[in-house]
Motif scaffolding. Structure first.
Motif, PDB file in Angstrom:
ATOM      1  N   PHE A  14       0.830  -1.202   0.000  1.00 18.91           N
ATOM      2  CA  PHE A  14       0.000   0.000   0.000  1.00 18.91           C
ATOM      3  C   PHE A  14       0.868   1.257   0.000  1.00 18.91           C
ATOM      4  CE2 PHE A  14      -2.193   3.269   2.630  1.00 18.91           C
ATOM      5  CZ  PHE A  14      -3.242   3.551   1.765  1.00 18.91           C
ATOM      6  N   ASP A  17       2.582   1.611  -3.412  1.00 21.55           N
ATOM      7  CA  ASP A  17       1.662   1.947  -4.498  1.00 21.55           C
ATOM      8  C   ASP A  17       1.011   3.316  -4.325  1.00 21.55           C
ATOM      9  OD1 ASP A  17       2.264  -0.422  -5.692  1.00 21.55           O
ATOM     10  OD2 ASP A  17       0.412  -1.447  -5.159  1.00 21.55           O
ATOM     11  N   THR A  18       1.186   3.942  -3.164  1.00 21.71           N
ATOM     12  CA  THR A  18       0.702   5.313  -2.979  1.00 21.71           C
ATOM     13  C   THR A  18       1.865   6.300  -2.874  1.00 21.71           C
ATOM     14  OG1 THR A  18       0.547   4.989  -0.565  1.00 21.71           O
ATOM     15  CG2 THR A  18      -1.458   4.623  -1.866  1.00 21.71           C
ATOM     16  N   TRP A  36      -5.051  -2.124  -7.704  1.00 25.61           N
ATOM     17  CA  TRP A  36      -6.137  -1.528  -6.923  1.00 25.61           C
ATOM     18  C   TRP A  36      -7.329  -1.179  -7.810  1.00 25.61           C
ATOM     19  CZ3 TRP A  36      -5.151  -1.654  -1.745  1.00 25.61           C
ATOM     20  CH2 TRP A  36      -3.812  -1.856  -1.373  1.00 25.61           C
ATOM     21  N   ASN A  43      -9.664   2.066  -8.074  1.00 20.69           N
ATOM     22  CA  ASN A  43     -10.565   2.280  -6.936  1.00 20.69           C
ATOM     23  C   ASN A  43     -10.467   3.702  -6.388  1.00 20.69           C
ATOM     24  OD1 ASN A  43     -10.406   2.099  -3.619  1.00 20.69           O
ATOM     25  ND2 ASN A  43     -12.232   1.156  -4.481  1.00 20.69           N
ATOM     26  N   TYR A  46      -8.416   4.143  -3.054  1.00 21.20           N
ATOM     27  CA  TYR A  46      -6.972   4.125  -3.315  1.00 21.20           C
ATOM     28  C   TYR A  46      -6.512   5.465  -3.863  1.00 21.20           C
ATOM     29  CZ  TYR A  46      -2.814   3.297  -6.204  1.00 21.20           C
ATOM     30  OH  TYR A  46      -1.590   3.397  -6.814  1.00 21.20           O
ATOM     31  N   LEU A  50      -3.809   8.135  -2.255  1.00 22.89           N
ATOM     32  CA  LEU A  50      -2.676   8.637  -3.020  1.00 22.89           C
ATOM     33  C   LEU A  50      -2.621  10.166  -2.985  1.00 22.89           C
ATOM     34  CD1 LEU A  50      -0.377   7.824  -5.083  1.00 22.89           C
ATOM     35  CD2 LEU A  50      -2.090   8.173  -6.859  1.00 22.89           C
ATOM     36  N   ILE A 160      -8.100  -5.786  -6.533  1.00 26.78           N
ATOM     37  CA  ILE A 160      -8.070  -5.088  -5.256  1.00 26.78           C
ATOM     38  C   ILE A 160      -8.347  -6.046  -4.106  1.00 26.78           C
ATOM     39  CG2 ILE A 160     -10.499  -4.369  -5.381  1.00 26.78           C
ATOM     40  CD1 ILE A 160      -9.616  -1.775  -3.932  1.00 26.78           C
ATOM     41  N   ARG A 163      -5.499  -7.667  -2.348  1.00 28.65           N
ATOM     42  CA  ARG A 163      -4.679  -6.821  -1.511  1.00 28.65           C
ATOM     43  C   ARG A 163      -5.349  -6.449  -0.202  1.00 28.65           C
ATOM     44  NH1 ARG A 163      -3.530  -7.267  -6.256  1.00 28.65           N
ATOM     45  NH2 ARG A 163      -1.368  -7.085  -6.948  1.00 28.65           N
ATOM     46  N   LEU A 192      -5.457  -4.824   5.499  1.00 26.01           N
ATOM     47  CA  LEU A 192      -4.631  -5.040   4.324  1.00 26.01           C
ATOM     48  C   LEU A 192      -4.079  -6.456   4.364  1.00 26.01           C
ATOM     49  CD1 LEU A 192      -2.877  -1.577   4.283  1.00 26.01           C
ATOM     50  CD2 LEU A 192      -4.487  -2.429   2.580  1.00 26.01           C
ATOM     51  N   LEU A 205      -8.738   4.783   2.226  1.00 27.02           N
ATOM     52  CA  LEU A 205      -8.996   3.619   1.377  1.00 27.02           C
ATOM     53  C   LEU A 205     -10.195   2.829   1.870  1.00 27.02           C
ATOM     54  CD1 LEU A 205      -8.198   1.386  -0.746  1.00 27.02           C
ATOM     55  CD2 LEU A 205      -6.680   0.456   1.043  1.00 27.02           C
ATOM     56  N   ALA A 209     -13.761   0.640  -0.011  1.00 26.01           N
ATOM     57  CA  ALA A 209     -13.143  -0.611  -0.450  1.00 26.01           C
ATOM     58  C   ALA A 209     -14.062  -1.821  -0.365  1.00 26.01           C
ATOM     59  CB  ALA A 209     -11.882  -0.880   0.368  1.00 26.01           C
TER      60      ALA A 209
END
Length: 280
Positions: A14, A17-18, A36, A43, A46, A50, A160, A163, A192, A205, A209
């Motif tokens: 996470f 990826d952010t 994601w 998503n 997500y 970010l 997603i 994860r 997560l 998130l 989600a």
């Protein structure tokens, strides 16, 4: 619930990826991960995390207090640019805005998301709580359904879900076997998959989600977010979160979703409301 911790805050998928990279003052490069996505779109939660990370680096305060996002077009995996602007700074709060853009094949720029947010220091807040809110009545983790134990496959992309460590309250997954309750409710445990504990960015998130409440109304398909506002009330304690989402009104092809997130210490750590398009 026992959970094996394989990753820590700052060192997890996470976080990677952010991640954002400073290009120029207030401007950050990012890469939207295909991990994601829901169906083919990235998503919204997500994306909010970010943008939240970029604002946390750009503003003098690091914790999101309130974040409002308008989703202007569907984001796709790949490179993106985030432009931030500091609007106001004070002793305890600072306010800024951020815009996430991507480039089309012909080089034209398309704005995907625009955010207005106020940040502060969650660690400096008072411990006083006066509330009539109560944690949602969700069965123990082991009695809830995950992607590996559900009576039927969950709709949407598995990207997603791979994860996330999500377990849904059996009372809210009748749609998976063709028997939605019609109440417009989604409840479940959230974490997560790599065991990373929640932090304020993970709360951004988590509010978006879980499967949409439209499924519990008997509708199928993508439920794209139009606008999403999140209030972060406290830094969450380690351990899984409980998420409860409801909708009371579907009209004109749109529905609202109200979410509450509770941490392992029974504290209401985040609230949100979003407006979404109902599936066709």
């Amino acid at each position: 619930m026992a959970q094996v911790v394989q990753a820590s805050i700052g060192d997890s998928e996470f976080d990677r990826d952010t991640a954002v990279t400073l290009r120029a003052p207030g401007v950050y490069d990012a890469d939207l991960s295909a991990g994601w996505t829901i169906i083919r779109a990235v998503n919204g939660g997500y994306l909010l995390a970010l943008l939240g990370r970029a604002l946390g680096e750009a503003l003098p305060h690091s914790d999101p207090f309130t974040v409002s996002a308008h989703y202007l077009s569907a984001s796709r995996p790949g490179p993106a640019v985030i432009r931030t602007e500091t609007i106001r700074t004070g002793r305890t709060l600072s306010t800024g805005q951020a815009s996430l853009v991507q480039y089309e094949d012909d080089g034209t720029e398309t704005e995907r998301v625009r955010v207005l947010a106020t940040y502060g220091d969650l660690g400096a807040l008072s411990d006083e709580v006066r509330t009539s809110a109560r944690p949602p009545g969700i069965p123990p983790y082991e009695q809830c359904f995950g992607t590996d134990t559900a009576p039927a496959p969950f709709s949407g992309s598995s990207a997603i879900m791979d994860r996330l460590a999500v377990r849904l309250d059996p009372a809210t997954v009748g749609w998976a076997v063709g028997a939605p309750s019609g109440k417009g409710e989604t409840r479940g445990w959230f974490g997560l998959a790599d065991g990373r504990d929640p932090d304020p960015l993970a709360l951004l998130l988590a509010v978006d989600a879980l499967p949409p409440t439209s499924f519990d109304l008997g509708l199928k398909g993508w439920t794209p977010t139009v606008e999403l506002t999140v209030h972060v009330r406290s830094r969450p304690a380690p351990g899984p979160l409980r998420v409860a989402i409801t909708t009371r009104n579907l009209a004109g092809g749109f529905l609202e979703e109200d979410a509450e997130i509770w941490d392992s210490r029974d504290r209401l750590v985040a609230q949100s409301r979003q407006l979404a398009k109902a599936p066709l």
